[in-house]
Design a protein around this motif. Structure first.
Motif, PDB file in Angstrom:
ATOM      1  N   GLU A 131      23.898  -8.323  32.978  1.00 21.26           N
ATOM      2  CA  GLU A 131      22.683  -9.029  33.259  1.00 21.26           C
ATOM      3  C   GLU A 131      21.618  -8.334  34.129  1.00 21.26           C
ATOM      4  O   GLU A 131      20.550  -8.574  33.750  1.00 21.26           O
ATOM      5  CB  GLU A 131      23.417 -10.039  34.656  1.00 21.26           C
ATOM      6  CG  GLU A 131      22.545 -10.691  35.376  1.00 21.26           C
ATOM      7  CD  GLU A 131      22.371 -12.201  35.094  1.00 21.26           C
ATOM      8  OE1 GLU A 131      21.846 -13.091  35.730  1.00 21.26           O
ATOM      9  OE2 GLU A 131      23.098 -12.530  34.213  1.00 21.26           O
ATOM     10  N   LEU A 153      17.696  -8.308  32.688  1.00 18.48           N
ATOM     11  CA  LEU A 153      16.802  -8.660  33.447  1.00 18.48           C
ATOM     12  C   LEU A 153      15.812  -7.551  33.572  1.00 18.48           C
ATOM     13  O   LEU A 153      14.750  -7.718  33.921  1.00 18.48           O
ATOM     14  CB  LEU A 153      17.374  -9.129  34.732  1.00 18.48           C
ATOM     15  CG  LEU A 153      17.933 -10.550  34.631  1.00 18.48           C
ATOM     16  CD1 LEU A 153      18.418 -10.904  36.033  1.00 18.48           C
ATOM     17  CD2 LEU A 153      17.218 -11.791  33.879  1.00 18.48           C
ATOM     18  N   GLY A 200      14.427 -13.589  31.960  1.00 14.22           N
ATOM     19  CA  GLY A 200      15.452 -13.885  31.244  1.00 14.22           C
ATOM     20  C   GLY A 200      15.562 -13.687  29.880  1.00 14.22           C
ATOM     21  O   GLY A 200      14.488 -13.309  29.137  1.00 14.22           O
ATOM     22  N   ALA A 232      21.166 -14.489  30.427  1.00 13.42           N
ATOM     23  CA  ALA A 232      20.732 -13.761  31.535  1.00 13.42           C
ATOM     24  C   ALA A 232      19.929 -14.792  32.537  1.00 13.42           C
ATOM     25  O   ALA A 232      19.158 -15.393  32.042  1.00 13.42           O
ATOM     26  CB  ALA A 232      19.958 -12.612  31.487  1.00 13.42           C
ATOM     27  N   ASP A 233      20.353 -14.670  34.038  1.00 17.76           N
ATOM     28  CA  ASP A 233      19.646 -15.419  34.841  1.00 17.76           C
ATOM     29  C   ASP A 233      19.848 -16.954  34.565  1.00 17.76           C
ATOM     30  O   ASP A 233      18.739 -17.670  34.622  1.00 17.76           O
ATOM     31  CB  ASP A 233      18.067 -15.295  34.601  1.00 17.76           C
ATOM     32  CG  ASP A 233      17.425 -15.647  36.303  1.00 17.76           C
ATOM     33  OD1 ASP A 233      18.296 -15.640  37.150  1.00 17.76           O
ATOM     34  OD2 ASP A 233      16.220 -15.616  36.287  1.00 17.76           O
ATOM     35  N   THR A 250       8.242 -14.402  34.598  1.00 11.46           N
ATOM     36  CA  THR A 250       8.826 -15.685  34.833  1.00 11.46           C
ATOM     37  C   THR A 250       7.865 -16.815  34.282  1.00 11.46           C
ATOM     38  O   THR A 250       8.474 -17.972  33.892  1.00 11.46           O
ATOM     39  CB  THR A 250       8.931 -15.889  36.320  1.00 11.46           C
ATOM     40  OG1 THR A 250       7.587 -15.598  36.881  1.00 11.46           O
ATOM     41  CG2 THR A 250       9.843 -14.866  36.836  1.00 11.46           C
TER      42      THR A 250
END
Length: 228
Positions: free
Chosen positions: A164, A168, A174, A192-193, A226
């Motif tokens: 993970e 990241l 992600g 991931a995430d 993000t």
């Protein structure tokens, strides 16, 4: 730690190395190429960054790769290199222009027998061998990392928390990580995430102990931020 570190062939060559992959989170797995015969895939992890590896058939350079993040990778499609890439053709290699000691025979769907390391190319019969650093007896290097943020990548190894963290670090927004299902029935997805860890339940059942060394994986849907 899990001893589950084998990414099966020909799945590796026929599907894993087809680097045009569907990035969708809920897709069933990496997209398969619509070709009659899969290509031959040659790669390795024991050569320093910046060195150029070339594949040669009958004196003709058929492809080359500059080592990046510890990985070189050359794909030879059936009938490529002016028709020289056919079953039974001998493929030799050069390392920064110097003939390597190893050779392989081209065939559809070829992949190195050692899935994790790939081909260990040496020059000069051992003199001037281009070799990997010795493995760290205390575990994977810190911090854990992915060699690439899209397509075929090498995860440096470690727990699922390390996976993970590596994902990241490469993809802050992600990413989807695919590893071979040990039953040979396809691929397992690690998100991931992920907002809900149930998404990773199948992956966790198989790889709950993580990976005890470098592991080939597929990265899709990498988000560099993000908002991406």
């Amino acid at each position: 730690m899990s001893n589950a570190r084998i990414l099966a062939l020909p799945g590796l060559a026929a599907s894993l190395f087809m680097l045009v992959l569907a990035p969708g989170l809920w897709s069933s797995g990496p997209a398969a190429a619509q070709t009659t015969d899969p290509p031959a895939e040659f790669y390795g992890t024991n050569i320093e960054d910046g060195i150029v590896v070339a594949a040669i058939i009958d004196g003709t350079e058929c492809g080359s790769s500059t080592v990046t993040d510890g990985l070189w990778h050359i794909t030879l499609q059936p009938g490529s290199c002016g028709g020289l890439a056919v079953n039974g053709a001998r493929v030799t290699f050069t390392v920064d222009g110097v003939q390597a000691d190893q050779y392989v025979t081209w065939r559809a769907g070829y992949g190195p027998p050692d899935i994790a390391r790939g081909l260990d190319l040496t020059v000069g019969g051992g003199a001037g061998t281009v070799s990997a650093d010795p493995a760290d007896p205390d575990g994977p290097p810190e911090p854990p990392r992915l060699s690439r943020s899209q397509g075929l990548a090498i995860f440096s190894g470690g727990s699922l928390d390390d996976l993970e963290a590596a994902a990241l670090a490469a993809c802050p927004g992600g990413a989807n990580i695919w590893a071979n299902d040990l039953t040979g029935e396809g691929y397992l997805l690690y998100v991931a995430d992920a907002p809900f860890q149930i998404v990773n339940a199948a992956f966790t059942r198989v790889y709950g102990d993580g990976f005890d060394g470098p592991e080939p994986v597929i990265v899709t849907g990498c988000k560099t931020g993000t908002g991406s």
